[in-house]
Write an enzyme that holds these catalytic residues in place. Structure first.
Site, PDB file in Angstrom:
ATOM      1  N   CYS A 192      39.821   2.131  12.799  1.00 52.18           N
ATOM      2  CA  CYS A 192      40.652   1.675  13.931  1.00 52.18           C
ATOM      3  C   CYS A 192      39.820   1.568  15.195  1.00 52.18           C
ATOM      4  O   CYS A 192      40.091   0.729  16.047  1.00 52.18           O
ATOM      5  CB  CYS A 192      41.821   2.636  14.139  1.00 52.18           C
ATOM      6  SG  CYS A 192      43.075   2.530  12.848  1.00 52.18           S
ATOM      7  N   CYS A 342      25.333  -1.164  18.362  1.00 52.70           N
ATOM      8  CA  CYS A 342      26.761  -1.439  18.166  1.00 52.70           C
ATOM      9  C   CYS A 342      27.536  -0.404  18.975  1.00 52.70           C
ATOM     10  O   CYS A 342      27.042   0.050  20.010  1.00 52.70           O
ATOM     11  CB  CYS A 342      27.134  -1.384  16.678  1.00 52.70           C
ATOM     12  SG  CYS A 342      26.890   0.228  15.911  1.00 52.70           S
TER      13      CYS A 342
END
Length: 385
Positions: A192, A342
């Site tokens: 999520c 990232c």
């Protein structure tokens, strides 16, 4: 087990339901439920189980409350940011219902402690968001003969079911491995945190999960045994799929290394085997390179919507989402240091491995901790998500 006048008044809307009554409320008060995870799902599950009068609730989580949690984790408020989640949750639940017992476990559930923690509870509600813990909770519940009420969410979709339910004849219903025998390849299903979730979805799905817990405890209705309930918030459509025990499934005899089972590597160390790790650079080292004007290339392999929240454009970061890296390999320099980042360092490490194995790069470095570490240690003005 008796009730005080205050408890009778509090639970009167349960007690006056003919199918529920005093006996159902007594079963709730006698019950012990362990909730694993206090996030999007754990928040409504804990709130509704506490409000309903479940006598003993255990809470397992090792995380702290973060600003990004408040969009969906309604158990917490602004004043809780930075606190251990189990402590903030316990305070909230005790304020909601002072007639119940709250046990907290500020730790990460793993193979060495799961059985000791689960054994003291009647059933477990799994609100976790990663595959190693889901398999761990399932296997521990199977070994101990506990029911596992499971739910998961992602973006606009949710699912709920009841695993390992003990039938009247002493047999057990299907468990998580009957539905998902093996985990998906690492990185195929984003978390999520990486893929996002509609803020209200955990409230919907978590409430359904809490409802299944109450049904299992009290014996009312028909729990989702061998049934997987699927909900799509965008279309507001739902389906219920049936599944059975797999007669060919390997017998669960002990707990294992679940990160290894799910193909997740341990945190890299510089002396580890070359084929198992990547070269890394810290966020402070990256800033030092920038400050001294070093010639390097910085690649961001997140998605565009993540880049819009926070980015390192001031360091010259170029956006090449992970899925498009192979098609854009020619954009990545081979004659100078290339740093790939990232959100947390996991996807960028995968990008480094891919480029090294398929395109022969030997000048790549993973930014350890990703943009989250950069926001913590270098530029606190960056939004964390």
């Amino acid at each position: 087990m008796s009730f005080s006048k205050q408890e009778l008044e509090r639970y009167s809307r349960h007690i006056i339901i003919p199918e529920f009554g005093m006996e159902g409320q007594r079963k709730l008060k006698e019950a012990k439920v362990l909730v694993v995870g206090t996030g999007g799902l754990g928040s409504p599950v804990l709130l509704y189980l506490a409000a309903a009068g479940v006598g003993t609730i255990g809470i397992v989580d090792f995380d702290k409350v973060d600003d990004s949690n408040l969009q969906r984790q309604v158990l917490f408020g602004v004043g809780d940011v930075g606190r251990p989640k189990v402590d903030a949750a316990a305070d909230r639940l005790r304020a909601l219902n002072p007639y119940i017992t709250i046990n907290t476990y500020n730790l990460q559930l793993h193979s060495s402690n799961a059985l000791d923690i689960l054994k003291d509870y009647d059933l477990v509600a799994d609100g976790t968001d990663n595959f190693p813990t889901r398999y761990l909770v399932n296997d521990a519940a199977v070994l101990l003969g506990k029911t596992n009420v499971y739910a998961s969410i992602f973006r606009f979709d949710g699912q709920v079911t009841v695993f390992n339910y003990k039938n009247a004849d002493g047999t057990f219903g299907p468990n998580y491995r009957d539905l998902y025998p093996t985990p998906p390849p690492p990185g195929l299903v984003p978390s999520c945190a990486e893929g996002g979730v509609l803020g209200v979805l955990p409230g919907i799905v978590g409430s359904l999960q809490a409802s299944e817990v109450i049904k299992v405890i009290t014996g009312i209705g028909e729990p989702l045994i061998g049934k997987l309930y699927l909900f799509d918030a965008l279309s507001f459509e739902s389906r219920t799929l049936k599944f059975k025990k797999d007669p060919n499934a390997p017998k669960i005899e002990k707990l294992i290394d679940y990160e290894q089972f799910c193909g997740i590597e341990k945190p890299a160390v510089e002396t580890a085997k070359k084929d198992n790790t990547v070269k890394e650079i810290s966020v402070t080292e990256l800033k030092a390179l920038k400050d001294k004007g070093a010639d390097f290339q910085l690649i961001d392999v997140r998605e565009e919507y993540e880049y819009d929240i926070a980015n390192l454009a001031n360091l010259g970061a170029e956006l090449i989402p992970l899925a498009t890296v192979p098609a854009n390999a020619e954009r990545i320099a081979k004659g100078k240091q290339v740093i790939i980042h990232c959100r947390s360092g996991a996807r960028s490490a995968n990008a480094v491995r891919l480029l090294e194995s398929q395109f022969g790069f030997d000048n790549l470095y993973n930014l350890k901790g990703g943009i989250l570490a950069y926001a913590d240690e270098v530029d606190t003005s960056l939004a964390k998500y």
